[in-house]
Design an enzyme around this catalytic site. Sequence first.
Site, PDB file in Angstrom:
ATOM      1  N   ASN A 181      43.734  21.207  37.322  1.00 31.84           N
ATOM      2  CA  ASN A 181      43.650  22.624  36.947  1.00 31.84           C
ATOM      3  C   ASN A 181      44.990  23.234  36.533  1.00 31.84           C
ATOM      4  O   ASN A 181      45.031  24.228  35.801  1.00 31.84           O
ATOM      5  CB  ASN A 181      42.991  23.455  38.053  1.00 31.84           C
ATOM      6  CG  ASN A 181      43.731  23.375  39.365  1.00 31.84           C
ATOM      7  OD1 ASN A 181      44.472  22.425  39.632  1.00 31.84           O
ATOM      8  ND2 ASN A 181      43.536  24.370  40.216  1.00 31.84           N
ATOM      9  N   GLU A 282      48.748  20.601  49.664  1.00 28.88           N
ATOM     10  CA  GLU A 282      48.193  21.908  49.329  1.00 28.88           C
ATOM     11  C   GLU A 282      46.730  21.648  49.008  1.00 28.88           C
ATOM     12  O   GLU A 282      46.402  21.086  47.963  1.00 28.88           O
ATOM     13  CB  GLU A 282      48.944  22.528  48.148  1.00 28.88           C
ATOM     14  CG  GLU A 282      48.562  23.964  47.863  1.00 28.88           C
ATOM     15  CD  GLU A 282      47.527  24.068  46.764  1.00 28.88           C
ATOM     16  OE1 GLU A 282      46.354  24.342  47.122  1.00 28.88           O
ATOM     17  OE2 GLU A 282      47.869  23.895  45.596  1.00 28.88           O
ATOM     18  N   CYS A 316      43.089  27.165  43.086  1.00 33.38           N
ATOM     19  CA  CYS A 316      42.936  27.080  44.539  1.00 33.38           C
ATOM     20  C   CYS A 316      43.152  28.426  45.217  1.00 33.38           C
ATOM     21  O   CYS A 316      42.727  28.619  46.356  1.00 33.38           O
ATOM     22  CB  CYS A 316      43.898  26.039  45.104  1.00 33.38           C
ATOM     23  SG  CYS A 316      45.609  26.309  44.618  1.00 33.38           S
ATOM     24  N   GLU A 489      55.678  24.634  48.970  1.00 31.16           N
ATOM     25  CA  GLU A 489      56.249  24.294  47.676  1.00 31.16           C
ATOM     26  C   GLU A 489      56.860  25.527  47.054  1.00 31.16           C
ATOM     27  O   GLU A 489      56.496  26.659  47.386  1.00 31.16           O
ATOM     28  CB  GLU A 489      55.172  23.709  46.760  1.00 31.16           C
ATOM     29  CG  GLU A 489      54.630  22.381  47.263  1.00 31.16           C
ATOM     30  CD  GLU A 489      53.622  21.747  46.335  1.00 31.16           C
ATOM     31  OE1 GLU A 489      53.393  20.536  46.482  1.00 31.16           O
ATOM     32  OE2 GLU A 489      53.065  22.451  45.464  1.00 31.16           O
TER      33      GLU A 489
END
Length: 511
Positions: A181, A282, A316, A489
Amino acid sequence: MSNGCFTFFFFCSVFFGLPSMLQRPYSLDVSAQLLRTRAFIDGRWVSAASTFPVLDPATGEEIAKVSDCGTMEAQDAVNAAYKAFHLWKNHTAKERSILLRKWFELINQHKEDLAKLITAECGKPMKESIGEMTYSASFLEWFSEEARRVYGDIVAPSAKDRKILLLKQPVGVASIITPWNFPSAMITRKVGAALAVGCTVVVKPAENTPLSALALAELSVQAGIPPGVFNVVPCSREKTLAVGELLCTDPLVAKISFTGSTATGKILLRHAAGTVKRVSMELGGHAPFIVFDSADVDKAVAGAMVSKFRNSGQTCVCSNRFLVQSGIHDAFMEKLAKAMDAELKLGHGSEPATTQGPLINTRAVEKVENQIADAVAQGAVIVRGGKRLEGSFMQPTLLSNVNTDMQCMREETFGPLIPLVKFNTEQEALAIANASPVGLAGYFYSRDISQIWRVTEQMEVGMVGVNEGLISTTETSFGGIKQSGMGREGSKYGIDEYLEIKYMCLGGLSL
C-alpha cells in the site's frame, strides 16, 4: 521509443459506474533506467529461473514480468549484505550521510516517474502517488541528518579507577519486509534508518508492487551506495512463505523489520524466536474516529474524508470505526454524505480527476463486500454506495444504524467503508474504541480542552490525531501498541531500532 522511455499501453475495461474516459487506452511513460524487473543482489541485476506478472489493479492488465526469487537468491542477498556490512559499518557517519542525501536528491529528481510506477502497480491516484514519493524521499533526508547524531554516553563510575562508556553500534544485516500500500515509503522509512547507522539490508517487497522497490535500487546505485548494502529480492505469492522464512531465520540476519498484517507478523515472530533476532513490527490497525458533541462538525467531516478515503481506505492508519455522539450524529452524517457525493470520483489513478482508485485485488473487494452484507443483514442502513463494481473497484460506502457486533466493527476493513455508530457518553465511546485487540492510530474531534487531554491519555493506541485526520510525518514516531506491533519508525527514535548499546568499562586507571 525516443528519450530513453518505454510506453506501455493499457486498455481499460468498461466499469459500471466509472467514467467513460476509462474505456479508452492511455499511456504511461517511465524512464527505462527506472523500470527494472530483475532482482538486485550485491550491486548486480540478477535473473531468477522464473518470473511472475505484475498487474495493474485497475484493469487486470500485465505491466511487467519480474524475476521470481526463491530461497537461493534470498540466501545470496543475505550473504552479500553480511559481507558488505563489515565494510559499510566502518564508513564514517558523514560518509553515510552524504550518500543518503544523494539518494534523497535523486528520488526528488525522478519523483514523477516513480509516482507513475506506484499508480500503475498499486492503483493510487497520481496526486497521492506524488505525495507518497515526497514522503518517501523525506525519510532519506531525515536519516541522512540523523546519521551524524548517534550519540553514546559517558556515565559517572562508582569507583575512581575506571571510566564507563556506553557505545552505540549497528546491529548488522536487516531483513526488510514491506507491504504493497506504500511501496516506496515503507522501504525508505526502514532502510534510511538502517543505512544511516551502518546496517545493510535485504528488502523483500510485496508481490503486488516490486517495481517501486527495484526503481529505488537503481537510484541507490546512481547515488553511490556500495554493492551489497541495499539488496532487493522480489518474489511471487507462491514463494513468499519460503523466502520470508529464510530472511527471518538465517543466522547472518540480526534484525527484522516488517509492516503488514498482525497474522503474518505473528508468524515472522515465531521464525525470529529461534535465533532471538531484534524485531520491529508495524502491524494491523482498526482506528476509531470519535466525533464529540463539542466538535466543529465541518472540520470533523473534512478529517473523516482524508482519514478514510486516502488510497481508497487501504492504509493501516485509516479510520475504520466511526463513533459519533448523539447530539450531532444526524448533522455529521448528512454533511459527510454530501461531501462523499461532491469530492469522491472513481477512476484509474492516471486520470487527473480521480480521487478513488481500485482496491489492490478482488480479494480486497470481497472483504469489503462481505462486511457490508453482514452489517445490512444485522440492520445497518446503506446511506451511500454499497455496490461492488467491475474488477477491483468498490463504491465508497456510508452505513448508519451500525452496532459493535457487526463484522466491520470487529475486523479491519482496508477499503472505502464508513460505518457510523451513535453513542451517548464519553465513557461509552472510549469503551468501544479500546475494545479492539490492536492499537495503532486513533482520531477524535472535540473543542473541549479538558476532554482532549482525558481522551488522548485514555485511548489505547500508539498515535492520536486530535482535530486532525492526517497525522503521518517524518519527524514523529510511527507505531502502535497491543497487537499492532512493537518498535517505532521515523523520528529520532526510529534509528534506535537498528542500534545495539555496548557497555565499556575502562579500568585500572591511575587517577
